[in-house]
Design an enzyme around this catalytic site. Structure first.
Site, PDB file in Angstrom:
ATOM      1  N   THR A  82      12.986  19.651  60.987  1.00  0.00           N
ATOM      2  CA  THR A  82      12.319  20.930  60.328  1.00  0.00           C
ATOM      3  C   THR A  82      11.517  22.047  60.962  1.00  0.00           C
ATOM      4  O   THR A  82      10.542  20.892  61.426  1.00  0.00           O
ATOM      5  CB  THR A  82      11.600  20.955  59.012  1.00  0.00           C
ATOM      6  OG1 THR A  82      12.572  19.895  57.937  1.00  0.00           O
ATOM      7  CG2 THR A  82      11.070  21.678  58.224  1.00  0.00           C
TER       8      THR A  82
ATOM      9  N   ARG B 216      25.407  20.297  59.382  1.00  0.00           N
ATOM     10  CA  ARG B 216      24.987  20.059  58.175  1.00  0.00           C
ATOM     11  C   ARG B 216      25.075  20.572  56.611  1.00  0.00           C
ATOM     12  O   ARG B 216      25.084  22.062  56.954  1.00  0.00           O
ATOM     13  CB  ARG B 216      23.160  19.738  57.960  1.00  0.00           C
ATOM     14  CG  ARG B 216      22.360  19.543  57.386  1.00  0.00           C
ATOM     15  CD  ARG B 216      21.094  19.291  57.491  1.00  0.00           C
ATOM     16  NE  ARG B 216      20.168  19.689  55.761  1.00  0.00           N
ATOM     17  CZ  ARG B 216      18.663  20.506  55.552  1.00  0.00           C
ATOM     18  NH1 ARG B 216      18.422  21.763  56.297  1.00  0.00           N
ATOM     19  NH2 ARG B 216      19.023  20.536  54.514  1.00  0.00           N
TER      20      ARG B 216
ATOM     21  N   LYS C 161      16.083  10.674  52.824  1.00  0.00           N
ATOM     22  CA  LYS C 161      14.678  11.677  53.699  1.00  0.00           C
ATOM     23  C   LYS C 161      13.648  10.884  52.972  1.00  0.00           C
ATOM     24  O   LYS C 161      13.439  11.007  52.583  1.00  0.00           O
ATOM     25  CB  LYS C 161      15.688  13.225  52.997  1.00  0.00           C
ATOM     26  CG  LYS C 161      16.804  13.440  53.668  1.00  0.00           C
ATOM     27  CD  LYS C 161      17.146  15.026  53.052  1.00  0.00           C
ATOM     28  CE  LYS C 161      16.161  15.777  52.995  1.00  0.00           C
ATOM     29  NZ  LYS C 161      16.560  17.146  52.691  1.00  0.00           N
TER      30      LYS C 161
END
Ligand code: PEP
Length: 490
Positions: free
Chosen positions: A279, A36, A221
């Protein structure tokens, strides 16, 4: 690349801790499937160089470019220092950048309209929700805020304002410039931050098309409550979803995050679109070489929930232990996948059944039967654009899936799909040879590359080629027999 035992895909964010070729190599060897690139940091030139390095290191790993979106940030602090804000103290928050920078009594959130959008008793958060500030009053050019939860504040830390009615347009001016560059860079995926509706995704798609690229796949997202309200339309127009728990977990109450994660994963799985859990999966490993038990549980549970991929952010971008982080993630995800209960495929039929999906369902049953009969085996899908591979993967059959494709791009994209080992087959004319020869060549190549062995069975799905009649073909073969049919007859 030999067969990868871990069916769960790993995404690693790149940054100063991981942007050298030697670290990229080690990250791939440790299990990374997709890199990423975070467009919140760095220059276009740096990103271009990074993509070159990635491609030189491994020509098949996937690349995901993540555009920043309307992320709100605090301004600069005096001498670029960090300050502690303590519970109970008050601070002034200005809309215009402070000439000398902020400190522990005042700082700026330089965003037009910010002041007007806030009123007494509203909350906002700084630094991934660590600092919580309650608005006590709104003055002419600043707010007075009380610190409800304290912590460190420094230059450019992110801000979340769940209560504000600020318009947060996606894509931003910066995103548009980044997309022009990204269209040329040509990664497999773009992740769009702070999406609020399906239209946001379509706008990005149109922009990329206008910049000459209609191949890049779009990942929405999910990090705002409004995206949860509009999730079905977002999923419909996106190629995949990222559950961006950093911002989401601030914008909604943290106790809601696990249930939202489960619901979104289920919807994505049903449609056969890849989903990424992102995350804080190994946050403590940014500074320590082993994960906490809670982090191991988090990865394990995301796998049981049905995610395709798990993502590392600071751990690999700026952390002290990027390789260890990937190794741990790989190990935990692999153990979880071995312990995941078998799916009931009826629960994963989407409302829009296609022939290929129906065959994906049937292949699950066939694979289950083979497993029960102790047949060693794998599934081989011969596919151009990867749809067949996704339609098998979504039912999570109990056998590994190999996807043989004539397109390098498809092979790279499939690195995001759970349980799928993509192989790019070159040097055969996919569109001219007959089905039987294609099966033979694909199986041979699978054996040559160490992905199939001659003493196992293979369920084959050959998707929508130009046969005399368009269609899909499913078969059950013994690899050794395909390799040397005469011998096995004798
Ligand atoms: C997140 O908020 O969880 C996320 C992945 O987005 P970013 O890292 O870009 O803030």
């Amino acid at each position: 690349m030999p067969f990868n035992e871990n069916p769960i895909k790993i995404i690693a964010t790149l940054g100063p801790a991981s942007d050298s070729k030697s670290v990229l190599r080690k990250l791939i060897d440790a299990g990374v499937d997709v890199f990423r690139l975070n467009f919140s940091h760095g220059t276009h030139e740096e990103k271009g160089e990074l993509v070159e390095k990635i491609r030189e290191t491994d020509n098949y790993v996937g690349i995901l470019a993540d555009i920043q979106g309307p992320k709100i940030r605090v301004g600069k602090f005096k001498d670029d220092q960090a300050y502690i804000l303590n519970v109970g103290q008050t601070v002034k928050i200005f809309e215009n950048e402070l000439e000398d920078g902020g400190d522990d009594t005042q700082f700026a959130i330089p965003l037009p309209g910010f002041l007007k959008s806030m009123k007494k008793d509203d909350y906002f958060y700084v630094n991934d929700g660590i600092i919580k500030i309650k608005v006590k009053s709104r003055e002419r050019d600043h707010l007075v805020g009380e610190i409800i939860a304290g912590g460190l504040i420094s230059n450019n830390k992110g801000v979340n304002i769940p209560s504000g009615d600020l318009e947060q347009k996606v894509p931003t001016e910066k995103d548009i410039k980044d997309l022009e560059f990204i269209a040329d860079l040509n990664p497999e995926y773009v992740a769009i931050s702070f999406v609020s509706s399906g239209d946001d995704v379509l706008t990005v798609k149109k922009l990329l098309e206008n910049y000459g690229n209609n191949e890049i796949k779009l990942i929405a997202k999910i990090e705002r409550p409004i995206a949860l309200d509009n999730f079905d339309q977002i999923l419909e127009v996106s190629d995949g979803i990222m559950i961006a728990r950093g911002d989401l977990g601030v914008e909604i109450s943290p106790d809601q995050v696990p249930i939202v994660q489960k619901q979104l994963i289920y919807k994505c799985n049903k449609e056969g679109k890849p989903v990424i859990v992102a995350t804080q999966m190994l946050e403590s490993m940014t500074n320590t070489p082993v994960p906490t038990r809670a982090e191991a549980n988090d990865i394990f549970n995301a796998v049981i929930d049905g995610t395709d991929a798990v993502m590392l952010s600071a751990e690999t971008a700026v952390g002290k232990y990027p390789i260890n982080s990937v190794e741990y993630m790989n190990k935990i995800a692999s153990t979880a996948s071995q312990n995941a209960p078998l799916r009931h495929p009826d629960d994963y039929d989407s409302d829009r059944l296609t022939h290929t999906q129906t065959l994906g369902h049937a292949i699950h049953s066939l694979a289950k039967e083979m497993e029960e009969l102790n047949f060693r085996g794998k599934i081989l899908v011969i596919t151009r654009r990867g749809y067949g591979a996704r339609m098998i993967s979504k039912f999570r059959p109990p056998l590994p899936i190999i996807a043989m494709t004539p397109f390098k791009r498809t092979a790279r994209e499939l690195h995001l799909i759970r349980g799928v080992q993509p192989i790019h087959i070159e040097n055969i004319d996919f569109f001219q040879i007959d089905a039987e020869s294609l099966i033979e060549e694909s199986v041979k190549y699978g054996v040559e590359t160490g992905n199939l062995d001659e003493n196992e069975h293979v369920i084959i799905l050959l998707v929508s080629r130009k046969f005399q009649r368009r269609g899909n073909l499913v078969g059950l073969y013994y690899v050794g027999e395909i390799l040397s049919p005469e011998e096995s007859k004798a």
